[in-house]
Design a protein around this motif. Sequence first.
Motif, short mmCIF file in Angstrom:
data_model
loop_
_atom_site.label_atom_id
_atom_site.label_comp_id
_atom_site.label_asym_id
_atom_site.label_seq_id
_atom_site.Cartn_x
_atom_site.Cartn_y
_atom_site.Cartn_z
N ALA A 90 -1.86 12.83 -7.69
CA ALA A 90 -1.11 12.92 -8.94
C ALA A 90 0.21 12.16 -8.83
O ALA A 90 0.59 11.40 -9.73
CB ALA A 90 -0.87 14.37 -9.32
N ALA A 91 0.91 12.34 -7.73
CA ALA A 91 2.17 11.63 -7.52
C ALA A 91 1.93 10.12 -7.45
O ALA A 91 2.70 9.32 -8.00
CB ALA A 91 2.85 12.13 -6.25
N PHE A 92 0.87 9.73 -6.76
CA PHE A 92 0.50 8.33 -6.60
C PHE A 92 0.21 7.68 -7.95
O PHE A 92 0.63 6.56 -8.23
CB PHE A 92 -0.72 8.26 -5.68
CG PHE A 92 -1.24 6.89 -5.38
CD1 PHE A 92 -0.45 5.93 -4.77
CD2 PHE A 92 -2.57 6.56 -5.66
CE1 PHE A 92 -0.95 4.68 -4.47
CE2 PHE A 92 -3.07 5.32 -5.36
CZ PHE A 92 -2.26 4.36 -4.77
N LYS A 93 -0.50 8.40 -8.81
CA LYS A 93 -0.90 7.87 -10.11
C LYS A 93 0.15 8.09 -11.20
O LYS A 93 0.01 7.60 -12.32
CB LYS A 93 -2.22 8.49 -10.54
CG LYS A 93 -3.39 8.22 -9.61
CD LYS A 93 -3.76 6.75 -9.54
CE LYS A 93 -4.47 6.27 -10.79
NZ LYS A 93 -4.97 4.87 -10.63
N GLY A 209 -5.45 1.14 -4.91
CA GLY A 209 -5.13 0.61 -3.59
C GLY A 209 -4.98 -0.90 -3.55
O GLY A 209 -4.51 -1.45 -2.55
N VAL A 210 -5.38 -1.58 -4.64
CA VAL A 210 -5.39 -3.04 -4.66
C VAL A 210 -4.36 -3.61 -5.62
O VAL A 210 -3.65 -4.55 -5.28
CB VAL A 210 -6.81 -3.54 -5.04
CG1 VAL A 210 -6.82 -5.06 -5.22
CG2 VAL A 210 -7.83 -3.13 -3.98
N LEU A 211 -4.28 -3.05 -6.82
CA LEU A 211 -3.37 -3.57 -7.83
C LEU A 211 -2.15 -2.67 -8.01
O LEU A 211 -2.21 -1.47 -7.75
CB LEU A 211 -4.09 -3.69 -9.18
CG LEU A 211 -5.23 -4.69 -9.29
CD1 LEU A 211 -5.76 -4.72 -10.72
CD2 LEU A 211 -4.80 -6.09 -8.86
N GLY A 212 -1.08 -3.25 -8.48
CA GLY A 212 0.11 -2.48 -8.81
C GLY A 212 1.20 -2.58 -7.76
O GLY A 212 0.94 -2.88 -6.59
N GLU A 213 2.43 -2.28 -8.19
CA GLU A 213 3.57 -2.35 -7.29
C GLU A 213 3.41 -1.45 -6.08
O GLU A 213 3.77 -1.80 -4.96
CB GLU A 213 4.84 -1.96 -8.05
CG GLU A 213 6.12 -2.10 -7.25
CD GLU A 213 7.35 -1.78 -8.05
OE1 GLU A 213 8.43 -1.60 -7.44
OE2 GLU A 213 7.25 -1.69 -9.29
N HIS A 221 -0.21 -1.69 -12.27
CA HIS A 221 -0.14 -3.16 -12.33
C HIS A 221 0.63 -3.61 -13.57
O HIS A 221 1.44 -4.54 -13.52
CB HIS A 221 -1.55 -3.73 -12.33
CG HIS A 221 -1.64 -5.20 -12.51
ND1 HIS A 221 -1.25 -6.11 -11.55
CD2 HIS A 221 -2.09 -5.95 -13.56
CE1 HIS A 221 -1.45 -7.35 -11.99
NE2 HIS A 221 -1.96 -7.27 -13.21
N PHE A 222 0.38 -2.93 -14.70
CA PHE A 222 1.03 -3.29 -15.96
C PHE A 222 2.26 -2.43 -16.26
O PHE A 222 2.94 -2.66 -17.26
CB PHE A 222 0.04 -3.17 -17.12
CG PHE A 222 -1.05 -4.22 -17.12
CD1 PHE A 222 -0.76 -5.54 -17.39
CD2 PHE A 222 -2.37 -3.87 -16.85
CE1 PHE A 222 -1.75 -6.51 -17.40
CE2 PHE A 222 -3.37 -4.83 -16.86
CZ PHE A 222 -3.07 -6.16 -17.14
N GLN A 285 0.71 3.06 0.50
CA GLN A 285 2.07 3.06 -0.03
C GLN A 285 3.10 2.51 0.97
O GLN A 285 4.12 1.96 0.55
CB GLN A 285 2.44 4.48 -0.43
CG GLN A 285 1.59 4.99 -1.60
CD GLN A 285 1.83 6.46 -1.91
OE1 GLN A 285 2.74 6.80 -2.65
NE2 GLN A 285 1.01 7.33 -1.33
N ASN A 286 2.80 2.63 2.26
CA ASN A 286 3.77 2.19 3.27
C ASN A 286 3.52 0.78 3.79
O ASN A 286 4.40 0.19 4.44
CB ASN A 286 3.75 3.16 4.47
CG ASN A 286 4.22 4.54 4.09
OD1 ASN A 286 4.99 4.72 3.14
ND2 ASN A 286 3.77 5.55 4.83
N GLU A 287 2.33 0.22 3.52
CA GLU A 287 2.00 -1.10 4.04
C GLU A 287 1.54 -2.03 2.91
O GLU A 287 0.37 -2.42 2.84
CB GLU A 287 0.91 -0.99 5.11
CG GLU A 287 1.31 -0.14 6.31
CD GLU A 287 0.24 -0.08 7.38
OE1 GLU A 287 -0.63 -0.98 7.42
OE2 GLU A 287 0.26 0.88 8.17
N PRO A 288 2.45 -2.41 1.99
CA PRO A 288 2.06 -3.27 0.87
C PRO A 288 1.56 -4.64 1.29
O PRO A 288 0.87 -5.31 0.51
CB PRO A 288 3.37 -3.38 0.06
CG PRO A 288 4.46 -3.08 1.04
CD PRO A 288 3.88 -2.06 1.98
#
Length: 390
Positions: A90-93, A209-213, A221-222, A285-288
């Motif tokens: 939930a926090a991730f999303k 896990g692929v798109l987004g800041e 992503h948007f 989250q820690n290894e972009p």
Amino acid sequence: MDFKEELEEIREAGLYRRLRRMESASSRVVVVEGREMLMCASNNYLGLADDPICKETAMEAIRRFGTGSGGSRLTTGNTALHEHLERELAAFKGTEAALLFNTGYMANLAALTTLVGVGDLILSDRLNHASLIDGTRLSRADVQIYEHCDLADLEKKLAAARAGEHRRILIVTDGVFSMDGDIAPLPGICELAERYGADVMVDDAHATGVLGEKGAGTADHFGIQDRVAVQMGTLSKALGAEGGYIAGSKEMIDYLINRARPFVFSTAQSPAVIGAVLAALQIVQNEPDRRKHLLQRAARLRKELLLAGFNVLPSDTPILGVVIGAADEAVEFARELEAQGIYAPAIRPPTVPEGTSRIRLTLTASHTDADVERIVDALSKARTAQNPHS
């Protein structure tokens, strides 16, 4: 029951499928039926399915909670691990709550058969995943298909529905389309939904896990997480394990807990899976740099394939569809690739439309620049072997 005749028809159409035996972990290099090959078809985008940290946290979960959950979440299968992962998701999303499911397929069926029904309307992208298609069919809602990523057609159908008596209207789309690799025009979809009083559901199986800041998917992503009512995702692709989830408002999640049959009547996921995903989420989250390198290599591969004259579908993701055409030609092309040590099976109808059978290439964060060169060379040689006089 005799299926011989039907199976023969499948073979004659070039659509016969058989299981292939993997004899190693899902990784950059795999052993398929005794032969080592470069894997170019896996959804293990960040290489986490064989990550040492994920494996260790999975084993630690087994040591603490055992190998099985022992029941459904509503009886005896709800552990502290499950609740921890749901809070993290939930926090991730960027939502109030989340709910785990055994598969992404079950998550989609649960959402679509629970949140909408008789008297409601679903507007579904023509190229949505099979699990979304099945969910819409089982929902008992009215269903209309809009042309792929076509905002004008979507608005036309929304405008026509405005005068109807639908209780709820839900626009359903993949975030990243699994066979083409393109990204849904989510800002435009949300704008139309808000204008016409609809809600939006996004299947983020291939975007999580692929798109987004922060790697949280298409809405991330948007930058429009707060405009998507239902965010679905999987734990089986970039997160390297198995299962799915729905993220959204606490009220919606509570409703799913009470009414979603795929949740109520399923044994909870095993502790090992939950432990592995908890570690995977932290790595995402820690290894972009993992997703940065993944997307850079995918862009390079697409550029090189286009320069080599291949029909590659537009994509800004790790999914690259190389269209071959007829089903039997795609199967033969895949055989040629396999002879060169490249594992990338043919994708055929009904997964993709007739005449668009393809090699669906996917890269992972583990692939190297040398691998990209090898893949392009292998495809070029396969094309020559298939068309020696062209």
